[in-house]
Design a protein around this motif. Structure first.
Motif, PDB file in Angstrom:
ATOM      1  N   ILE A  30     -16.152  -9.615  67.958  1.00  0.00           N
ATOM      2  CA  ILE A  30     -15.071  -8.996  68.605  1.00  0.00           C
ATOM      3  C   ILE A  30     -15.600  -8.121  69.827  1.00  0.00           C
ATOM      4  CG2 ILE A  30     -12.492  -8.496  68.779  1.00  0.00           C
ATOM      5  CD1 ILE A  30     -11.904  -9.993  66.614  1.00  0.00           C
ATOM      6  N   LEU A  35     -21.192 -21.797  77.247  1.00  0.00           N
ATOM      7  CA  LEU A  35     -19.717 -21.208  77.102  1.00  0.00           C
ATOM      8  C   LEU A  35     -18.389 -21.777  77.643  1.00  0.00           C
ATOM      9  CD1 LEU A  35     -20.157 -17.447  78.459  1.00  0.00           C
ATOM     10  CD2 LEU A  35     -20.384 -18.333  75.913  1.00  0.00           C
ATOM     11  N   ARG A  72     -19.191 -20.558  64.868  1.00  0.00           N
ATOM     12  CA  ARG A  72     -20.278 -21.352  66.395  1.00  0.00           C
ATOM     13  C   ARG A  72     -20.125 -20.387  67.666  1.00  0.00           C
ATOM     14  NH1 ARG A  72     -19.487 -27.145  69.377  1.00  0.00           N
ATOM     15  NH2 ARG A  72     -17.471 -25.800  69.483  1.00  0.00           N
ATOM     16  N   PRO A  73     -18.578 -20.145  67.848  1.00  0.00           N
ATOM     17  CA  PRO A  73     -18.614 -19.089  68.969  1.00  0.00           C
ATOM     18  C   PRO A  73     -19.164 -17.375  68.736  1.00  0.00           C
ATOM     19  CG  PRO A  73     -16.285 -19.273  68.054  1.00  0.00           C
ATOM     20  CD  PRO A  73     -17.369 -20.382  67.311  1.00  0.00           C
ATOM     21  N   PHE A  74     -19.362 -17.059  67.777  1.00  0.00           N
ATOM     22  CA  PHE A  74     -19.523 -15.161  67.758  1.00  0.00           C
ATOM     23  C   PHE A  74     -21.293 -15.510  67.688  1.00  0.00           C
ATOM     24  CE2 PHE A  74     -14.597 -14.744  66.170  1.00  0.00           C
ATOM     25  CZ  PHE A  74     -14.992 -14.191  67.128  1.00  0.00           C
ATOM     26  N   THR A  77     -13.687 -18.873  76.130  1.00  0.00           N
ATOM     27  CA  THR A  77     -13.974 -18.643  74.875  1.00  0.00           C
ATOM     28  C   THR A  77     -13.231 -17.702  74.134  1.00  0.00           C
ATOM     29  OG1 THR A  77     -16.648 -18.130  76.238  1.00  0.00           O
ATOM     30  CG2 THR A  77     -15.817 -17.252  74.423  1.00  0.00           C
ATOM     31  N   LEU A 137     -17.650  -9.342  71.853  1.00  0.00           N
ATOM     32  CA  LEU A 137     -17.771 -10.276  72.970  1.00  0.00           C
ATOM     33  C   LEU A 137     -16.872  -9.423  74.500  1.00  0.00           C
ATOM     34  CD1 LEU A 137     -16.207 -12.863  74.604  1.00  0.00           C
ATOM     35  CD2 LEU A 137     -14.508 -12.402  72.842  1.00  0.00           C
ATOM     36  N   LEU A 152     -17.581 -24.401  74.508  1.00  0.00           N
ATOM     37  CA  LEU A 152     -17.874 -23.615  73.268  1.00  0.00           C
ATOM     38  C   LEU A 152     -16.296 -23.823  73.129  1.00  0.00           C
ATOM     39  CD1 LEU A 152     -19.658 -21.636  71.521  1.00  0.00           C
ATOM     40  CD2 LEU A 152     -18.348 -19.638  72.548  1.00  0.00           C
ATOM     41  N   LEU A 210     -16.334 -12.054  62.607  1.00  0.00           N
ATOM     42  CA  LEU A 210     -14.767 -11.704  63.773  1.00  0.00           C
ATOM     43  C   LEU A 210     -15.068 -10.337  63.393  1.00  0.00           C
ATOM     44  CD1 LEU A 210     -12.168 -13.430  62.160  1.00  0.00           C
ATOM     45  CD2 LEU A 210     -12.556 -13.660  64.044  1.00  0.00           C
ATOM     46  N   LEU A 224     -23.250 -17.728  69.305  1.00  0.00           N
ATOM     47  CA  LEU A 224     -22.882 -17.985  70.434  1.00  0.00           C
ATOM     48  C   LEU A 224     -23.148 -16.546  71.502  1.00  0.00           C
ATOM     49  CD1 LEU A 224     -24.799 -20.298  71.995  1.00  0.00           C
ATOM     50  CD2 LEU A 224     -22.531 -20.237  73.012  1.00  0.00           C
ATOM     51  N   ILE A 225     -21.823 -15.687  71.166  1.00  0.00           N
ATOM     52  CA  ILE A 225     -21.826 -14.772  71.747  1.00  0.00           C
ATOM     53  C   ILE A 225     -22.632 -13.445  71.518  1.00  0.00           C
ATOM     54  CG2 ILE A 225     -19.836 -12.633  72.198  1.00  0.00           C
ATOM     55  CD1 ILE A 225     -18.036 -14.604  71.922  1.00  0.00           C
ATOM     56  N   TRP A 233     -16.489 -24.375  63.744  1.00  0.00           N
ATOM     57  CA  TRP A 233     -16.169 -24.413  65.142  1.00  0.00           C
ATOM     58  C   TRP A 233     -15.345 -23.502  65.340  1.00  0.00           C
ATOM     59  CZ3 TRP A 233     -19.677 -27.025  64.684  1.00  0.00           C
ATOM     60  CH2 TRP A 233     -19.921 -28.413  64.070  1.00  0.00           C
ATOM     61  N   LEU A 234     -14.538 -22.505  64.816  1.00  0.00           N
ATOM     62  CA  LEU A 234     -13.259 -21.532  65.490  1.00  0.00           C
ATOM     63  C   LEU A 234     -14.079 -20.113  65.100  1.00  0.00           C
ATOM     64  CD1 LEU A 234      -9.496 -22.561  64.437  1.00  0.00           C
ATOM     65  CD2 LEU A 234     -10.719 -22.268  66.988  1.00  0.00           C
ATOM     66  N   THR A 235     -15.405 -20.302  64.759  1.00  0.00           N
ATOM     67  CA  THR A 235     -15.418 -18.950  63.868  1.00  0.00           C
ATOM     68  C   THR A 235     -16.794 -18.383  64.583  1.00  0.00           C
ATOM     69  OG1 THR A 235     -13.500 -18.411  62.350  1.00  0.00           O
ATOM     70  CG2 THR A 235     -15.413 -16.434  62.662  1.00  0.00           C
ATOM     71  N   ILE A 273     -13.676 -28.466  70.704  1.00  0.00           N
ATOM     72  CA  ILE A 273     -13.852 -29.071  69.002  1.00  0.00           C
ATOM     73  C   ILE A 273     -14.095 -30.560  68.415  1.00  0.00           C
ATOM     74  CG2 ILE A 273     -12.671 -28.402  66.543  1.00  0.00           C
ATOM     75  CD1 ILE A 273     -11.048 -25.992  67.569  1.00  0.00           C
ATOM     76  N   SER A 315      -8.751 -18.509  67.334  1.00  0.00           N
ATOM     77  CA  SER A 315      -9.437 -17.989  65.714  1.00  0.00           C
ATOM     78  C   SER A 315      -8.774 -17.420  64.737  1.00  0.00           C
ATOM     79  CB  SER A 315     -10.594 -17.728  65.860  1.00  0.00           C
ATOM     80  OG  SER A 315     -10.924 -17.529  64.704  1.00  0.00           O
ATOM     81  N   GLU A 335     -15.587 -15.532  57.384  1.00  0.00           N
ATOM     82  CA  GLU A 335     -14.746 -15.133  58.553  1.00  0.00           C
ATOM     83  C   GLU A 335     -14.598 -13.883  59.403  1.00  0.00           C
ATOM     84  OE1 GLU A 335     -11.492 -18.188  59.034  1.00  0.00           O
ATOM     85  OE2 GLU A 335     -12.091 -19.324  57.572  1.00  0.00           O
ATOM     86  N   ASP A 376     -13.073 -26.752  59.967  1.00  0.00           N
ATOM     87  CA  ASP A 376     -13.552 -26.252  61.465  1.00  0.00           C
ATOM     88  C   ASP A 376     -13.122 -25.364  61.762  1.00  0.00           C
ATOM     89  OD1 ASP A 376     -13.762 -29.146  62.234  1.00  0.00           O
ATOM     90  OD2 ASP A 376     -11.527 -29.329  62.489  1.00  0.00           O
ATOM     91  N   GLN A 377     -11.478 -24.471  61.097  1.00  0.00           N
ATOM     92  CA  GLN A 377     -11.897 -22.634  61.148  1.00  0.00           C
ATOM     93  C   GLN A 377     -13.484 -22.081  60.971  1.00  0.00           C
ATOM     94  OE1 GLN A 377      -8.512 -21.196  62.430  1.00  0.00           O
ATOM     95  NE2 GLN A 377      -9.729 -19.115  61.104  1.00  0.00           N
ATOM     96  N   LEU A 392     -11.023 -19.753  72.666  1.00  0.00           N
ATOM     97  CA  LEU A 392     -11.035 -20.159  71.323  1.00  0.00           C
ATOM     98  C   LEU A 392     -11.005 -18.730  70.514  1.00  0.00           C
ATOM     99  CD1 LEU A 392     -12.717 -22.630  70.201  1.00  0.00           C
ATOM    100  CD2 LEU A 392     -14.415 -20.886  70.262  1.00  0.00           C
ATOM    101  N   ILE A 393     -11.417 -17.440  70.293  1.00  0.00           N
ATOM    102  CA  ILE A 393     -11.011 -16.645  70.074  1.00  0.00           C
ATOM    103  C   ILE A 393     -10.260 -15.892  69.497  1.00  0.00           C
ATOM    104  CG2 ILE A 393     -11.892 -13.860  69.381  1.00  0.00           C
ATOM    105  CD1 ILE A 393     -14.446 -15.832  70.024  1.00  0.00           C
ATOM    106  N   LYS A 439      -5.082 -18.474  63.703  1.00  0.00           N
ATOM    107  CA  LYS A 439      -5.317 -19.299  62.186  1.00  0.00           C
ATOM    108  C   LYS A 439      -4.930 -17.642  61.725  1.00  0.00           C
ATOM    109  CE  LYS A 439      -5.820 -24.203  63.640  1.00  0.00           C
ATOM    110  NZ  LYS A 439      -6.336 -25.350  63.624  1.00  0.00           N
ATOM    111  N   LYS A 440      -6.148 -16.741  61.511  1.00  0.00           N
ATOM    112  CA  LYS A 440      -7.004 -16.020  61.125  1.00  0.00           C
ATOM    113  C   LYS A 440      -5.109 -15.278  60.272  1.00  0.00           C
ATOM    114  CE  LYS A 440     -10.225 -14.249  58.431  1.00  0.00           C
ATOM    115  NZ  LYS A 440      -9.914 -15.321  56.968  1.00  0.00           N
ATOM    116  N   VAL A 468     -25.634 -14.583  73.747  1.00  0.00           N
ATOM    117  CA  VAL A 468     -25.656 -14.313  75.020  1.00  0.00           C
ATOM    118  C   VAL A 468     -25.761 -12.506  75.415  1.00  0.00           C
ATOM    119  CG1 VAL A 468     -24.255 -14.949  76.844  1.00  0.00           C
ATOM    120  CG2 VAL A 468     -24.384 -16.550  75.172  1.00  0.00           C
TER     121      VAL A 468
END
Lengths: 163, 259
Positions: B198, A3, B124-126, A147, B201, A6, B194, B128-129, B120-122, A9, A154, B190, B116-117, A150-151, A157-158, B132
């Motif tokens: 979310i 974490l 991968r983190p989600f 984290t 998380l 994470l 999401l 992993l969450i 790396w931004l969507t 980038i 994201s 995405e 990337d969007q 980062l969210i 940007k969306k 976890v």
């Protein structure tokens, strides 16, 4: 531990902390010193070592990429000669070099980390252990902050893409 | 100019390129970034299209020029390159080496930004969450391993799909590849991550805070305090090392005086 790293980038030629290696070293140190009756002190020290490892690892990656820069010259010469097999060879050698560099790096870090912990271990005491029981909430707090950030990025940007 | 005898790419060549694409970043360097890896992926195509040494030389030289993009979405660029190389090898007047070079240049920012969007931004983190959260919820070691395995699968399904499908679509559409790279196509994927990520998380943070509260209420203060303090340092310095190192040091000092 992941974490913590994470949010990084790996865009373009950015020099980013080597989080994977650092996470592995933290876990290895914690497992190596499992028999010590001070789990929180061991974890605190391992995390501090891990942060330094992630920093050093970033520069080891830079070094590997600079070595790869010299491979480009070989690749250009091979291309001029039309030798495909040499391109394959360059790729294989580059992978082996990266593997060797990282193996040595991990070994050195783990060894230095163990020496540091053995040295610091002589100063560990139950009273000191009680002082660092908050290390896990602190590490989780930092990880969650990165984290969420980062969210947030994201989602932002969306929304921007939608509008 | 008369068209040469057409040499078609076979499915096995595409498969070879797909397998080689996993090593795309292997010779990453500061001068041409991933160009050597990119060229290496295309070597099975050279064998098929260019039996003579001179066109081989030209091929190898033109793909060694600067190239960089997201490693998974690079498959689109690989697919387009294969298609255009096929045209060049056939002596088609519609396809030129210059055109190929231009298309690759145009794909660099598009594939980079979209990858990337999306990853790396969507994804991968989600992914992993979710993993976890699974590890945190389950007590049995078998279930913890299953949660980690699920994380691996959740992450790699879109990864493998895009890697392979990008190659196929790039090859199929050629210069019209932009039709495959619309926002709508990736935004659906995405959204799925999401919508699941979310709540995962939020659940993880709640359960984590609750477990700290049950252990010792003051731990909640350290948990939230560390999050806020590290955020402040990160905002000021924009440096990961400062944010983590100084937060840990600060809370170690605090605990030495107050615990």
């Amino acid at each position: 531990m992941q974490l913590l790293w994470l949010h990084i980038i790996p865009v373009g030629s950015i020099v980013f902390p080597e989080g994977n290696i650092a996470s592995m070293i933290i876990c290895a140190i914690v497992v190596l010193f499992e028999e010590l009756p001070y789990p929180n002190l061991v974890f605190t020290t391992a995390v501090m070592i891990g942060i330094f490892v992630s920093y050093a690892g970033a520069w080891v990656t830079v070094l590997d990429r600079k070595i790869n820069g010299s491979f480009l010259k070989f690749a250009q010469k091979s291309a001029q000669r039309g030798k495909m097999i040499q391109i394959n060879l360059i790729e294989a050698v580059s992978i082996i070099i990266y593997f060797l560099i990282m193996t040595v790096f991990v070994f050195v870090c783990l060894h230095l980390g163990s020496i540091a912990l053995k040295f610091l271990g002589t100063y560990f005491s139950p009273a000191l252990e009680q002082k660092v029981i908050m290390i896990k909430p602190v590490i989780f707090g930092i990880g969650i902050m990165f984290t969420i950030q980062l969210i947030f990025k994201s989602v932002k940007k969306k929304i921007a893409a939608k509008s | 100019m008369p068209e040469k005898e057409t040499k078609h790419i076979r499915k096995i060549d595409i498969l070879k390129v797909f397998l080689r694409s996993f090593f795309l970043q292997s010779v990453w360097n500061y001068k041409s970034l991933i160009s050597i890896g990119f060229e290496s992926c295309l070597l099975p195509i050279v064998k098929r299209l260019y039996p003579d040494i001179e066109p081989r030389r030209e091929f190898l030289q033109r793909h060694l020029k600067f190239f960089n993009c997201h490693p998974y979405l690079a498959s689109y660029a690989l697919g387009v390159s294969i298609r255009l190389e096929e045209g060049i090898a056939a002596g088609s007047e519609e396809t030129t080496a210059r055109q190929l070079s231009r298309v690759k240049d145009l794909l660099i920012p598009t594939l980079g930004a979209k990858g990337d969007q999306l990853f790396w931004l969507t994804i991968r983190p989600f992914s992993l969450i979710l993993g976890v959260l699974g590890v945190f919820i389950f007590d049995a070691i078998a279930l913890k391993v299953a949660a980690l395995l699920a994380t691996f699968i959740i992450y790699n399904i879109p990864h493998f799909y895009i890697r392979y499908n990008g190659l196929i679509e790039g090859y199929k559409f050629g210069l019209d590849v932009y039709k495959c790279l619309t926002n709508d196509r990736f935004s659906r994927l995405e959204k799925i991550y999401l919508y699941f990520g979310i709540p995962a998380l939020a659940t993880f943070i709640f359960l984590l805070a609750w477990s700290f509260f049950q252990d010792e209420p003051s731990r909640i203060l350290f948990f939230s305090g560390a999050a806020i303090y590290s955020w402040m340092i990160y905002k000021i310095s924009n440096n990961f090392y400062y944010a983590t190192f100084f937060t840990i040091i600060f809370f170690l000092v605090v605990s030495f005086f107050f615990l």
